[in-house]
Structures are given as C-alpha cells and as structure tokens.
Design a protein around this motif. Structure first.
Motif, PDB file in Angstrom:
ATOM      1  N   ARG A 184      40.140  -3.097  12.208  1.00  8.30           N
ATOM      2  CA  ARG A 184      38.741  -2.813  12.540  1.00  8.30           C
ATOM      3  C   ARG A 184      38.637  -1.362  13.022  1.00  8.30           C
ATOM      4  NH1 ARG A 184      37.838  -6.874  17.217  1.00  8.30           N
ATOM      5  NH2 ARG A 184      35.997  -5.572  17.550  1.00  8.30           N
ATOM      6  N   PRO A 185      37.465  -0.785  12.965  1.00 12.93           N
ATOM      7  CA  PRO A 185      37.309   0.543  13.580  1.00 12.93           C
ATOM      8  C   PRO A 185      37.595   0.455  15.075  1.00 12.93           C
ATOM      9  CG  PRO A 185      35.415   0.004  12.211  1.00 12.93           C
ATOM     10  CD  PRO A 185      36.211  -1.252  12.342  1.00 12.93           C
ATOM     11  N   VAL A 186      38.167   1.521  15.615  1.00 11.69           N
ATOM     12  CA  VAL A 186      38.533   1.522  17.036  1.00 11.69           C
ATOM     13  C   VAL A 186      37.974   2.768  17.716  1.00 11.69           C
ATOM     14  CG1 VAL A 186      40.432   1.524  18.696  1.00 11.69           C
ATOM     15  CG2 VAL A 186      40.653   0.224  16.563  1.00 11.69           C
ATOM     16  N   PHE A 187      37.299   2.547  18.809  1.00 13.26           N
ATOM     17  CA  PHE A 187      36.776   3.633  19.646  1.00 13.26           C
ATOM     18  C   PHE A 187      37.766   3.837  20.785  1.00 13.26           C
ATOM     19  CE2 PHE A 187      34.249   5.027  23.328  1.00 13.26           C
ATOM     20  CZ  PHE A 187      33.566   6.111  22.799  1.00 13.26           C
ATOM     21  N   VAL A 188      38.365   5.020  20.837  1.00 10.14           N
ATOM     22  CA  VAL A 188      39.376   5.306  21.863  1.00 10.14           C
ATOM     23  C   VAL A 188      38.785   6.304  22.860  1.00 10.14           C
ATOM     24  CG1 VAL A 188      41.759   5.984  22.303  1.00 10.14           C
ATOM     25  CG2 VAL A 188      41.129   5.051  20.059  1.00 10.14           C
ATOM     26  N   ALA A 189      38.551   5.828  24.075  1.00 14.21           N
ATOM     27  CA  ALA A 189      37.990   6.704  25.109  1.00 14.21           C
ATOM     28  C   ALA A 189      39.126   7.269  25.959  1.00 14.21           C
ATOM     29  CB  ALA A 189      37.018   5.917  25.984  1.00 14.21           C
ATOM     30  N   PHE A 190      39.002   8.542  26.329  1.00 13.02           N
ATOM     31  CA  PHE A 190      40.035   9.201  27.123  1.00 13.02           C
ATOM     32  C   PHE A 190      39.456   9.623  28.471  1.00 13.02           C
ATOM     33  CE2 PHE A 190      41.356   9.654  22.782  1.00 13.02           C
ATOM     34  CZ  PHE A 190      42.744   9.531  22.817  1.00 13.02           C
ATOM     35  N   GLY A 191      40.230   9.379  29.532  1.00 11.08           N
ATOM     36  CA  GLY A 191      39.824   9.796  30.860  1.00 11.08           C
ATOM     37  C   GLY A 191      41.026  10.245  31.656  1.00 11.08           C
ATOM     38  N   ARG A 192      40.768  10.867  32.782  1.00  6.37           N
ATOM     39  CA  ARG A 192      41.870  11.345  33.614  1.00  6.37           C
ATOM     40  C   ARG A 192      42.275  10.318  34.660  1.00  6.37           C
ATOM     41  NH1 ARG A 192      41.109  17.872  34.481  1.00  6.37           N
ATOM     42  NH2 ARG A 192      41.436  18.363  32.261  1.00  6.37           N
ATOM     43  N   GLN A 193      41.299   9.545  35.090  1.00  8.15           N
ATOM     44  CA  GLN A 193      41.564   8.550  36.116  1.00  8.15           C
ATOM     45  C   GLN A 193      40.614   7.377  35.901  1.00  8.15           C
ATOM     46  OE1 GLN A 193      41.007  10.997  39.488  1.00  8.15           O
ATOM     47  NE2 GLN A 193      38.835  11.285  39.139  1.00  8.15           N
ATOM     48  N   PRO A 194      40.857   6.267  36.566  1.00  6.53           N
ATOM     49  CA  PRO A 194      39.984   5.102  36.357  1.00  6.53           C
ATOM     50  C   PRO A 194      38.517   5.467  36.590  1.00  6.53           C
ATOM     51  CG  PRO A 194      41.898   4.477  37.631  1.00  6.53           C
ATOM     52  CD  PRO A 194      41.956   5.973  37.495  1.00  6.53           C
ATOM     53  N   PRO A 195      37.667   5.208  35.623  1.00  5.13           N
ATOM     54  CA  PRO A 195      36.251   5.569  35.772  1.00  5.13           C
ATOM     55  C   PRO A 195      35.499   4.549  36.621  1.00  5.13           C
ATOM     56  CG  PRO A 195      36.606   4.506  33.670  1.00  5.13           C
ATOM     57  CD  PRO A 195      37.955   4.566  34.336  1.00  5.13           C
ATOM     58  N   ASP A 216      40.973  23.824  30.994  1.00  2.22           N
ATOM     59  CA  ASP A 216      41.783  23.847  32.214  1.00  2.22           C
ATOM     60  C   ASP A 216      43.210  23.382  31.964  1.00  2.22           C
ATOM     61  OD1 ASP A 216      41.676  21.090  31.996  1.00  2.22           O
ATOM     62  OD2 ASP A 216      40.729  20.762  33.960  1.00  2.22           O
ATOM     63  N   GLY A 217      43.529  22.992  30.744  1.00  2.00           N
ATOM     64  CA  GLY A 217      44.904  22.624  30.407  1.00  2.00           C
ATOM     65  C   GLY A 217      45.296  21.219  30.812  1.00  2.00           C
ATOM     66  N   GLY A 218      44.389  20.490  31.456  1.00  2.00           N
ATOM     67  CA  GLY A 218      44.693  19.131  31.902  1.00  2.00           C
ATOM     68  C   GLY A 218      44.488  18.113  30.801  1.00  2.00           C
ATOM     69  N   PRO A 219      44.641  16.844  31.142  1.00  2.00           N
ATOM     70  CA  PRO A 219      44.433  15.784  30.146  1.00  2.00           C
ATOM     71  C   PRO A 219      42.992  15.791  29.627  1.00  2.00           C
ATOM     72  CG  PRO A 219      45.498  14.925  32.122  1.00  2.00           C
ATOM     73  CD  PRO A 219      45.036  16.306  32.456  1.00  2.00           C
ATOM     74  N   PRO A 220      42.778  15.349  28.400  1.00  2.00           N
ATOM     75  CA  PRO A 220      41.429  15.397  27.811  1.00  2.00           C
ATOM     76  C   PRO A 220      40.509  14.298  28.335  1.00  2.00           C
ATOM     77  CG  PRO A 220      42.965  14.403  26.265  1.00  2.00           C
ATOM     78  CD  PRO A 220      43.785  14.839  27.456  1.00  2.00           C
ATOM     79  N   ILE A 221      39.222  14.591  28.345  1.00  2.00           N
ATOM     80  CA  ILE A 221      38.189  13.578  28.575  1.00  2.00           C
ATOM     81  C   ILE A 221      37.272  13.636  27.354  1.00  2.00           C
ATOM     82  CG2 ILE A 221      36.296  12.808  30.046  1.00  2.00           C
ATOM     83  CD1 ILE A 221      37.603  14.308  32.359  1.00  2.00           C
ATOM     84  N   GLY A 222      37.178  12.514  26.671  1.00  2.00           N
ATOM     85  CA  GLY A 222      36.391  12.489  25.455  1.00  2.00           C
ATOM     86  C   GLY A 222      36.655  11.209  24.701  1.00  2.00           C
ATOM     87  N   TYR A 223      36.597  11.270  23.399  1.00  2.00           N
ATOM     88  CA  TYR A 223      36.838  10.043  22.631  1.00  2.00           C
ATOM     89  C   TYR A 223      37.226  10.367  21.204  1.00  2.00           C
ATOM     90  CZ  TYR A 223      31.951  10.630  21.022  1.00  2.00           C
ATOM     91  OH  TYR A 223      30.781  11.115  20.491  1.00  2.00           O
ATOM     92  N   ALA A 224      37.835   9.372  20.570  1.00  2.00           N
ATOM     93  CA  ALA A 224      38.188   9.475  19.157  1.00  2.00           C
ATOM     94  C   ALA A 224      37.740   8.195  18.482  1.00  2.00           C
ATOM     95  CB  ALA A 224      39.685   9.675  18.990  1.00  2.00           C
ATOM     96  N   LEU A 225      37.531   8.296  17.186  1.00  2.00           N
ATOM     97  CA  LEU A 225      37.111   7.124  16.422  1.00  2.00           C
ATOM     98  C   LEU A 225      38.044   6.959  15.222  1.00  2.00           C
ATOM     99  CD1 LEU A 225      34.977   4.932  16.368  1.00  2.00           C
ATOM    100  CD2 LEU A 225      33.600   6.396  14.909  1.00  2.00           C
TER     101      LEU A 225
END
Lengths: 171, 178
Positions: B72-83, B138-147
């Motif tokens: 199935r299509p997958v939405f992958v959300a990225f965050g730095r810490q628990p939202p 800022d070189g840190g982990p990404p916040i965003g999403y991939a599909l």
C-alpha cells in the motif's frame, strides 16, 4: 459648460495619466498584500516572492519592448505587474483546486524552474529591480524627450506618430 | 488645444521606482524572510508540490520499517522528538484513506501511541537517507515527510517543519499516489 478648461492629451499619454496610475498602483498594492497574506497563511511567503518577482521582471520587459516598438507607453503600466504575477502563480491556483504541480507548468513563467535559480529570492530580487529600473530610466528619458519637444513647440511631442488626441475630463 | 506636455514629470518614474524598490526589498527581507534552520538548504527542494517521476524515483522495497511497503502507499513522517499527540493526530487525519502512516523519530519513541501510528526510532537517520530526505540547514535530523507508492517508489520527500499544519497539502499529495 462649467467654464473649466478640459485638458486634451495626445492619446499616447493616456497610460500615464496620474489618476489612472494612482488607481492602478493602489489596486496592485492591495491585491498583492492579500496574495502575500494568503501565501503566508500556508507558510509559503517564499513562493509569493519568487512568482511576484518573476512577474515584475516580465512586466518590465514587456513595457520596455512596447515602448521600444510602439514609441509610446503600453496601457496598464502597473496593472501588468499583477497580471504577469497572476499568470506566473496560476499553477498554485490549480494546486489549491487539487492539481499537483508538474513539469509542464514551467509554461507559466518557469513556475517550477524559477525555484531552482542559484541565489533564490535574492537573485530574483536583483533581476526584477534591474529590469524595472531599466524601464524607469527609459520611460524617464522618453518623457524628457517629449517635454523638450513640447517646449520647442514641436506638435504633440510624439514625433513620427499620428497626432491622435484624447479628451480626458478631470485629468 | 492639445496640451503637448507629458502628464508626468520625467523624474517621476525614477522616484516611483526608488519607492517601489525600497518597499519591495523591505517586504522580501522583513516579511517573507530567509529560510529557517529547519528548512532545506535548497528552497526549491522543499514542498515542491509535484511528485517524482516513477522512472526516476528511488525504490525502497527492503526498507525495514513497520509499514506495508510495496503493498500500500505509505506516508512516512519524520520528527526529532515525540510530537504532541493532538498535533500529530491533526496532521495524520489528512492523509488519504488507504495510505498507511508511520512516524520516524530521531529521539524517543512515544508520541505515536495516542494515534495508533507505528513509531520507529532512527537516531542515525537511516530511513531519511533511504528515502532521500535532505538534512535541514542546521544539520540536525529532518522534520518533514516522504510518500512511498504501492510499488515501493519514493514519489515525494520534503522537509517541512510545519507539515502538521499543512493538511490540505498532505491530503493532495497522498491522494495523488493512492
């Protein structure tokens, strides 16, 4: 007849009537402020700036070309900025209707590619200000030449053009 | 009698241009502003609004995350810490029906439980690298999403620190690959 003299301008001066320019300037300023607010509401002020600056560049180029080819200013001097901006941002309006962007949308003043120009907004700001200043300088010189001709009594100040007159009450 | 004098003084276009240039520069610098520390170094790469061509998309069939990749299509959300759970719920409720979701965090592992979304701890950025997500300024982990589409191709990957507030955009992009 109210006894007040009605100015009569050569028709070529019509696009430069002060009242018309003021109305156009105010309309463009209000419309662009609303567009910017709308884009910022989607955290996308960056996109407004890019497409506005591209539109401003296109307006300066077309006004320059018109003045060079026709020997007189084009109509809609300031409205053309808004018109070109709306054209450049048309894919964003389609996006708001549920249509994702696609490569063919570059026909709208490089809507996709314009975001990949090195330097981004700064580059577009430099281009837009350079082109618009070029137009301001050329228009200024055109006006100075017409003024010199008029003061020398050389007709309507539109050498080589048909002596069309346009009655403009109130201007 | 025609007034042959032009209706504007020759200096007015220059004065008008100077005024416009000043206001425009102030708006671009002060209102629009530059990219933030969480934004993509290349602004054109952030929220481009178009899907990657299937022939040019990277395939991530073997990616080890708890999601039905290739099914199935997958939405992958990225965050730095628990939202914040409510914020995450708001963001995920715009994902199109039929699209699975997974949350990848650089730190911690909670935050998804309240929404029932699987959470992956990925401190080394393995998943972000796999889907081709850029590092923010800022070189840190990404916040965003991939599909990822149902053929395991990454059709969209963007940094977007505000993605939970861009419901319309998430809905449009996820509907496009459903």
């Amino acid at each position: 007849m109210n006894g007040v003299a009605t100015p009569v301008w050569p028709i070529a001066y019509r696009p430069l009537r002060p009242r018309g320019l003021l109305v156009q300037g105010a309309s463009v300023a209000v419309a662009e402020a609303l567009l910017l607010a709308s884009y910022r509401g989607h955290e996308a002020g960056f996109h407004w700036a890019t497409h506005f600056l591209v539109g401003l560049s296109a307006a300066a180029l077309t006004n320059l070309a018109w003045l060079a080819l026709k020997g007189a200013p084009a109509r809609g001097q300031l409205l053309s900025i808004l018109a070109w901006h709306l054209y450049a941002m048309l894919p964003d309006l389609l996006f708001s209707r549920g249509i994702p962007h696609d490569g063919w949308m570059d026909v709208f003043l490089a809507h996709i590619s314009s975001h990949y120009v090195p330097g981004g907004i700064t580059t577009w700001l430099a281009i837009a200000l350079t082109l618009s200043s070029a137009y301001a300088i050329v228009l200024s010189r055109w006006l100075a030449a017409r003024l010199t001709e008029a003061e020398a009594g050389a007709g309507t100040g539109l050498a080589g053009r048909r002596q069309e007159l346009d009655r403009c009450p109130g201007d | 009698m025609a007034d042959a004098r032009p209706p504007l003084s020759p200096g007015l276009p220059l004065v008008g241009w100077l005024l416009m240039a000043t206001v425009l520069t102030a708006v671009v610098a002060g209102v629009v502003g530059g990219p933030g520390p969480l934004d993509d170094p290349s602004r054109g790469e952030q929220r481009p609004g178009f899907l990657i061509d299937p022939d040019e998309a990277r395939v991530v069939r073997g990616l080890d995350i708890p999601a039905p990749i290739g099914v199935r299509p997958v939405f992958v959300a990225f965050g730095r810490q628990p939202p914040d759970p409510a914020e995450l719920r708001d963001g995920l409720e715009d994902v199109a029906p039929g699209v699975a979701s997974v949350l990848v965090l650089a730190r911690g592992s909670g935050g998804g439980a309240a929404t029932g979304v699987p959470v992956v701890l990925d401190a080394r950025g393995r998943v972000a690298d796999a889907v081709g997500l850029d590092s923010p300024r800022d070189g840190g982990p990404p916040i965003g999403y991939a599909l990822i589409d149902r053929s395991a191709r990454v059709r969209y990957a963007t940094l977007d620190p505000t993605w939970t507030r861009q419901g319309f955009e998430v809905a449009l992009i996820t509907r496009a690959v459903r």
